[in-house]
Design an enzyme around this catalytic site. Sequence first.
Site, PDB file in Angstrom:
ATOM      1  CB  SER A  32      -0.950  -0.069   1.346  1.00 31.98           C
ATOM      2  OG  SER A  32      -1.512  -1.120   1.526  1.00 31.98           O
ATOM      3  CD  GLU A  52       6.363  -7.042  -3.214  1.00 30.34           C
ATOM      4  OE1 GLU A  52       6.121  -5.755  -2.675  1.00 30.34           O
ATOM      5  OE2 GLU A  52       6.663  -8.033  -2.364  1.00 30.34           O
ATOM      6  CB  CYS A  70      -3.357  -4.002   2.315  1.00 28.78           C
ATOM      7  SG  CYS A  70      -5.171  -3.477   1.853  1.00 28.78           S
ATOM      8  CB  CYS A  75      -7.432  -5.021   4.390  1.00 28.57           C
ATOM      9  SG  CYS A  75      -5.995  -3.939   4.909  1.00 28.57           S
ATOM     10  CE  LYS A  78      -9.719  -7.555   8.089  1.00 31.99           C
ATOM     11  NZ  LYS A  78      -8.833  -6.985   9.112  1.00 31.99           N
ATOM     12  CE1 TYR A 127      -4.259  -2.888  -5.084  1.00 29.21           C
ATOM     13  CE2 TYR A 127      -2.208  -1.439  -4.483  1.00 29.21           C
ATOM     14  CZ  TYR A 127      -3.457  -1.842  -4.404  1.00 29.21           C
ATOM     15  OH  TYR A 127      -4.261  -1.345  -3.256  1.00 29.21           O
ATOM     16  N   GLY A 208      -4.447 -11.803  21.399  1.00 32.09           N
ATOM     17  CA  GLY A 208      -5.693 -11.135  21.838  1.00 32.09           C
ATOM     18  C   GLY A 208      -5.741  -9.783  20.954  1.00 32.09           C
ATOM     19  CE1 TYR A 210      -6.041  -6.231  12.002  1.00 33.63           C
ATOM     20  CE2 TYR A 210      -4.461  -5.611  13.461  1.00 33.63           C
ATOM     21  CZ  TYR A 210      -4.784  -5.798  12.339  1.00 33.63           C
ATOM     22  OH  TYR A 210      -3.898  -5.414  11.182  1.00 33.63           O
ATOM     23  CD  GLU A 214      -9.749  -8.500  11.824  1.00 41.22           C
ATOM     24  OE1 GLU A 214     -10.249  -7.167  11.596  1.00 41.22           O
ATOM     25  OE2 GLU A 214      -8.742  -8.957  11.154  1.00 41.22           O
ATOM     26  NE  ARG A 237      -1.454  -5.200  25.452  1.00 43.12           N
ATOM     27  CZ  ARG A 237      -0.338  -4.419  25.100  1.00 43.12           C
ATOM     28  NH1 ARG A 237       0.160  -3.447  25.647  1.00 43.12           N
ATOM     29  NH2 ARG A 237       0.713  -4.973  23.908  1.00 43.12           N
ATOM     30  N   GLY A 294       1.258 -10.998  16.885  1.00 44.52           N
ATOM     31  CA  GLY A 294       2.340  -9.840  16.783  1.00 44.52           C
ATOM     32  C   GLY A 294       2.734  -9.921  15.394  1.00 44.52           C
ATOM     33  CG  HIS A 469     -36.560   6.741  12.738  1.00 45.92           C
ATOM     34  ND1 HIS A 469     -35.941   6.147  13.911  1.00 45.92           N
ATOM     35  CD2 HIS A 469     -38.080   6.154  12.616  1.00 45.92           C
ATOM     36  CE1 HIS A 469     -37.096   5.394  14.623  1.00 45.92           C
ATOM     37  NE2 HIS A 469     -38.072   5.457  13.804  1.00 45.92           N
ATOM     38  CD  GLU A 474     -32.775   6.918  14.703  1.00 45.19           C
ATOM     39  OE1 GLU A 474     -33.315   7.723  14.685  1.00 45.19           O
ATOM     40  OE2 GLU A 474     -33.139   5.363  14.339  1.00 45.19           O
TER      41      GLU A 474
END
Lengths: 496, 554
Positions: A32, A52, A70, A75, A78, A127, A208, A210, A214, A237, A294, A469, A474
């Site tokens: 990215s 790359e 990503c 991203c 996932k 890309y 623990g 994200y 997920e 955390r 991590g 609504h 809202e």
Amino acid sequence: MARKILVDEEMDQTNKEEAHYDFDLFVIGAGSGGVRAARFSANFGAKVGICELPFHPISSEVIGGVGGTCVIRGCVPKKILVYGATFGGELEDARNYGWELNEKLDFNWKKLLHKKTDEIIRLNGIYKRLLSNAGVKLFEGEGKIVGPNEVELTQLDGTKLSYSAKHILIATGSRAHRPLIPGQELGITSDEALSLEDLPKRAVVFGGGYIAVEFASIWRGLGADVNLFFRRELPLRGFDDEMRAVVARNLEARGVNLHAQTNLTELVKTDNGIKVITDHGEEFIADVVLFATGRLPNSKRLNLEAVGVELDNTGAVKVDEYSRTNIPSIWAVGDVTNRMNLTPVALMEGTCFAKTVFGGESSKADYSNIPCAVFSIPPLSVVGLSEEQAIEQANSDVLVFTSTFNPMKNTISGRQEKTVMKLVVDQETDKVLGASMCGPDSPEIMQGIAVALKCGATKAQFDCTVGIHPSAAEEFVTMRSVSRRITVSRKSKTNP
Amino acid sequence: MATSFTAPKLSSPTFQTLCRNLPVFVPIPNTLYSVSRHHQRHHHRLQLQQQRQRRLLFVVRAESNNGSEPLRHYDFDLFTIGAGSGGVRASRFAANFGASVAVCELPFSTISSETTGGVGGTCVLRGCVPKKLMVYASKYSHEFDESNGFGWKYDTEPKHDWSTLMANKNAELRRLTGIYKNILGNAGVTLIEGRGKIVDPHTVDVDGKLYTARHILISVGGRPFIPDIPGSEYAIDSDAALDLPSKPEKIAIVGGGYIALEFAGIFNGLQSEVHVFIRQKKVLRGFDEEIRDFVGEQVSLRGIKFHIEESPQAIVKSADGSLSLKTNKGTIKGFSHIMFATGRRPNTKNLGLESVGVKMSSNGSIEVDEYSRTTVPSIWAVGDATDRINLTPVALMEGGALAKTIFQNEPTKPDYRAVPSAVFSQPPIGQVGLTEEQAMKDYGDIDVYTANFRPLKATLSGLPDRVFMKLIVCVKTNKVLGLHMCGDDSAEITQGYAVAIKAGLTKADFDATVGIHPTSAEEFVTMRTPTRKIRQGPESEGKMGHEAKAAAGV
């Protein structure tokens, strides 16, 4: 999201040929941040090269792919799996709306996996085209820095190329890290988890953060038995404590077994699966053990020591506010700098870099009020300060407005899951310091709220906005009563 | 959301108790209102003190009538006719501010009439809530299709059982009407069941019983209107469409507004054959033109058949019970149901308004000033009965403002600027601020940013779903004048942006916000290049061009 870049392929092809260098800019890593910096620099007229590693869904020292984490291992895949897994709950919810479905719903993991891989291959191609349309020269191979203005490229066939560049940008990202426990080779990381041949029936997730949360949601949504182990009392955390508890409650209600304050100590291969041993002496058998413990910056094989680029103790490249390293011609953006490891932040850093170096406009990335989302099921999304951060940083009392409600959809589906929303407000200035939400559509809802927070919107401005609504969103503009007020003792200002 | 309620907190329970227990004497006419106007000029910080003074004044007057002004005793400070969104809000808030309040409402029924209604009103019983529940139910058929692309399989095609949905929906409506009653009760509002009619500026008749009130609030809402054509007695309106005993096999929906579009989506999703007849070329008159085109296309792709520029002339019932719709272009046969979504009219008939001199417009809506006051000073009106912006949250705003104006010494005008709204079509629409056409007219020079993309979900599902987004920016001030979206989650996405637009934020502010990845909503903060720049300055000699100009790619 990759799709949107298709609309802005404008380029400015004025080439300013630099006499002494092969390139004005050479970028190592086409994820990215790297792609954004390369394209924008080219649009400003720079001659840009980028390298790359070859494409593969699972990364290694020698494998990567244009698009980066990503698009290929983060991203995008996932979110695709989250979509797939969300249907699990959705279909259950359909019954009380009158839909007659088979008792046991059939799910074909291989089909989803195959379509996911097709999609990331498509995006990888997009890309590449983006780069070439912008006039960026793409090299496949491994880049190393051999001098302040010199990059050495090892191509797939082993041949080496050497290029000089006025500026070098390191955008090599990061990779998942495994804990050093016996049997760790039996576990997998998120790379492999996104490309498993078979859907696990029994999954163990260690971590623990994200990513852990997920994947626990994904596998559970697709029908697996999931055990989630983490070291703290609550997952996530760094997020607002109240929201952490909400996420934990929702995971449990959807059938994920949570094991707080628990470490994995050993993995053992057995005929029946992988035996997982915890520091509480418990044993579990799993088909898959995911380490979501991590990620570490990809800075090892870049030869940075040779040119003297400073790293911190995690291996992250140290940079100033303009993303410049201690070597004036070498810069770094994205996860390799371990600032805020999010795609849109890498994009921002890449843009600021291009503006600063080639656009004639010194630009610092602004890290305030950056929204983010955890795509657990249901998701969590936040922007600004958590209640704890607000209390720590505020000079006046902090007002907390919360709303916990049963989403309208659940009134008929019968799903027992509350949506929780929260606004944290500075009593003196009336500014909304933080917003969080856990519930369906929260990432979509939070984006507009983020614009308001970024510009210092006050609670009064939220209140005077009319609701849409019936929506969940809202609630954010109809929170009239303070849930609690936290009196902050004024900080002593006598000591400098 | 209508399903979440926080019990209203009483700002001053002792005073409220006092007020309810003591007979309240006040001078006529409307001294308090003029008092509050006077207070308007005072500094905000004095307000609390003033309230205390007013209360003191209240009590003093209650105890000793010194005879300087003629005093009159009323049964209530406020009598509200109609316990829908606006009426309940105004009544609750007024009670919280210390007023004694009664509200009357017709008995509960899912179908409204001269004699039936129900606490909660249109929104809860015959509008927003049941509509949204039906949208949830009907959306599943699309989700089943989507889920196929994500690996889910159905051995037998999912079938829908109509009666389960209706039973569960009606149970929820009853629960909600009960909650609304509790809310009123908890706020100390007296609920009277029956039909209210105004007898004089301070008296309401409810089924023969007279109640006097210092202020009367009319919040009777609106009802669907079916044009008088031959056979119109066979047509149903949206009330009935929300509570049909069985699934329509083939339904004609007449109308091109949001109600028509929402019901088309609902019945299409619940596997009826749906035909929509619209007078114009496009649906949703008044919406942004590009949105109108886009939603028409997306909805058609989901299987709804549109009959454009086709107006109904008659409905004929055949021997087999099926209905035929005769239009200016021909006759289409075989409908099990014909629904008219041809507008709504204020419920202002037989309320006694003419006799007390409350002025109404030609369509029957009550004329009010900016404070929702009618031509009779003691009579006020909010919500659909006034036909301003007919949305629940607007009625809530009007009701809240009214309570502040009358009972809190704080004259408050509802602010109709940048009111966001949604259409729960499939896909839904969200919008806030001006359309491109309005912005061009009001501001001349505008930049328009658009995005039209296939969302990530659709690339996997293989369905032809797309998302359209649009930002309209004032060139002179850089302010975002309007935001429009059609696609999944539009309603939810628009709300946060509505805060930003209401706060008057600029395009630069949008650009400075980091995206949430991967979402659809992030598209609104990553629009770098205007799709077109519209200039109306004298230099272009009045020529109004849709100049598609690509700025530099940053």
